[in-house]
Motif scaffolding. Sequence first.
Motif, PDB file in Angstrom:
ATOM      1  N   SER A  44     -12.390 -12.620 -71.461  1.00  0.00           N
ATOM      2  CA  SER A  44     -12.391 -13.507 -70.285  1.00  0.00           C
ATOM      3  C   SER A  44     -11.341 -14.593 -70.417  1.00  0.00           C
ATOM      4  CB  SER A  44     -13.762 -14.139 -70.094  1.00  0.00           C
ATOM      5  OG  SER A  44     -14.719 -13.149 -69.837  1.00  0.00           O
ATOM      6  N   GLN A  86     -16.259 -13.253 -64.279  1.00  0.00           N
ATOM      7  CA  GLN A  86     -17.497 -12.732 -64.846  1.00  0.00           C
ATOM      8  C   GLN A  86     -18.711 -13.333 -64.125  1.00  0.00           C
ATOM      9  OE1 GLN A  86     -17.462 -13.227 -69.054  1.00  0.00           O
ATOM     10  NE2 GLN A  86     -19.236 -11.940 -69.389  1.00  0.00           N
ATOM     11  N   ASP A 166     -13.806  -8.740 -64.066  1.00  0.00           N
ATOM     12  CA  ASP A 166     -14.427  -9.090 -65.350  1.00  0.00           C
ATOM     13  C   ASP A 166     -15.910  -8.729 -65.300  1.00  0.00           C
ATOM     14  OD1 ASP A 166     -15.050 -10.060 -67.830  1.00  0.00           O
ATOM     15  OD2 ASP A 166     -14.286 -12.081 -67.498  1.00  0.00           O
ATOM     16  N   GLU A 167     -16.284  -7.650 -65.944  1.00  0.00           N
ATOM     17  CA  GLU A 167     -17.664  -7.152 -65.990  1.00  0.00           C
ATOM     18  C   GLU A 167     -18.325  -7.066 -64.617  1.00  0.00           C
ATOM     19  OE1 GLU A 167     -20.435  -8.295 -69.016  1.00  0.00           O
ATOM     20  OE2 GLU A 167     -18.839  -9.217 -70.171  1.00  0.00           O
TER      21      GLU A 167
HETATM   22 MG   LIG Z   1     -16.310 -12.536 -70.869  1.00  0.00          MG
END
Ligand SMILES: [Mg+2]
Length: 504
Positions: A44, A86, A166-167
Amino acid sequence: MEPVLQVKHIAKEFPGVKALEDISIDFYPGECHALVGENGAGKSTLIKIIASIYKPTKGEVLLEGKTCNFKTPKDAIDAGIAVIQQETSIAPHLSIAENMYLGCEPRYSNGLLNRKKMESDAQAVLDEMELKLDSHTICAGLTAAQLQMVEIAKVISKHAKVVVLDEPTSSLSDKEIDSLFEQVRKMKKANTTMIYVTHRMAELPMICERCSIFRDGLKVAEYMVKDVDEKTIVNSMVGRELGAYVKPEHTAKEELLRVEHLTQEGKFRDVSFHANAGEIVAFSGLVGAGRTEVMEAVFGATRATSGKVFLEGKEVHFKHPSEAIAHKMGLATEDRRRTGLLLTKSIQENVGLPNLPFHAKKFLMKLVNVKWEKDTSEEYRKKLQIKAPNIQVLCGNLSGGNQQKVILSKWLAAGVKVLILDEPTKGIDVNARAEFYALMNKFVEDGGSIVMVSSDMPEIIKVADRVYVMSEGIIKGELSHEEISEINIISLASPVSDDEKKEA
Ligand SMILES: [Mg+2]
Ligand SMILES: Nc1ncnc2c1ncn2[C@@H]1O[C@H](COP(=O)(O)OP(=O)(O)OP(=O)(O)O)[C@@H](O)[C@H]1O
């Protein structure tokens, strides 16, 4: 093929933490490049540097061969770099359309907002994505999965050159993941450069061409996904051979929790289940099936309209979560930033929090037992391998997965008997997952009972002793240990038929 985006010799230091060291990666158009690594590896942080949210300590980012001298995140967006963070960044009190065009609203020539165009453009993107969403809807009422889809719609509407996710799948179920992947494939076809962070290794061959592996702030390998297997990736991520998880046999003992005919108007109906000491009971189903709502009502965070809850045979009426905690029940919530943690407090203070009522009483003037807090949080920092220089670090500065580990520590340390875990391994890396499953097993073997809500099917199959499957607010069925299989879960989780609705 020329790379569209390059990062060169990037380093980033925070006080006491080397988050990244000498990272160089080329990202190509029409390709999806995965970044994988354990919690706190630096994924991240790299993304925030690409998005110009952080300045690197060393190194540079190049877009189409030119060094980026962005001053603000908005400069990066304007240059065509769109990032889905995220943690969701949707403004809850604005509508979907307002969120999608926040900061880049279509305007009339006199500068006034062209609301009509904004709303119809937004609706066109939503329809194109085949989402059943109205662009006027206020975001506060949307589910985690819907919010994620709005984020993606926002990115698509920008026609960005580089899209970073991000995820994105950590709070989505399989069906929603399919539709997300469909969007990713479309963007790749349109020659977009994609960067993708995930802890779910099975996703890599589905949408990614390349992957870079991060370990402790270093890039340790880069592979073409088609040339590499999952085991190799995991091993280079962890830096050693990772053993397979073997599920231990559990024997269910006395009943700890019983819920009878619990109903909450508009959320769930006639929900009955029980959980015994010594077993892990899982709730499966699609996102939005009502599982989180049931758990919140059981825990006293919301009120059920009717129905009963029994703890160790005695009927209880929790009006507030503190009453549930006092009865040795814990709930690790799904939304870690909002309801799971105090982000401006340290690991130590967060771990100590659910224990305050118990420990404070033993002391004059209700002093907090700081020594206990210190020892316990230190113990769990080691056990769960929370990546932080010490237990005084503020939870807001931890990586996503490490925040999740603090939440788990807090409840494991609280000495509860019934522990409800809502999507507990969301954002947790493969290695820490195995450690966490071992802790869950130990918890039930010591006489506790776990009720786990999870949208991760392999996880349920791996750890659950018994499964309830929910769909559209009702329990569709219960699966014994022998009956737990993907097929059985999917067939129960599918939407409720009209006959079943009438029956309920
Ligand atoms: Mg992360
Ligand atoms: N603002 C900050 N202040 C201090 N330390 C930070 C900050 N942001 C990140 N870190 C630290 O940098 C390291 C890398 O964090 P990062 O969020 O990049 O990890 P990650 O690979 O994304 O992990 P996860 O899979 O858990 O999301 C961690 O040790 C984290 O605690």
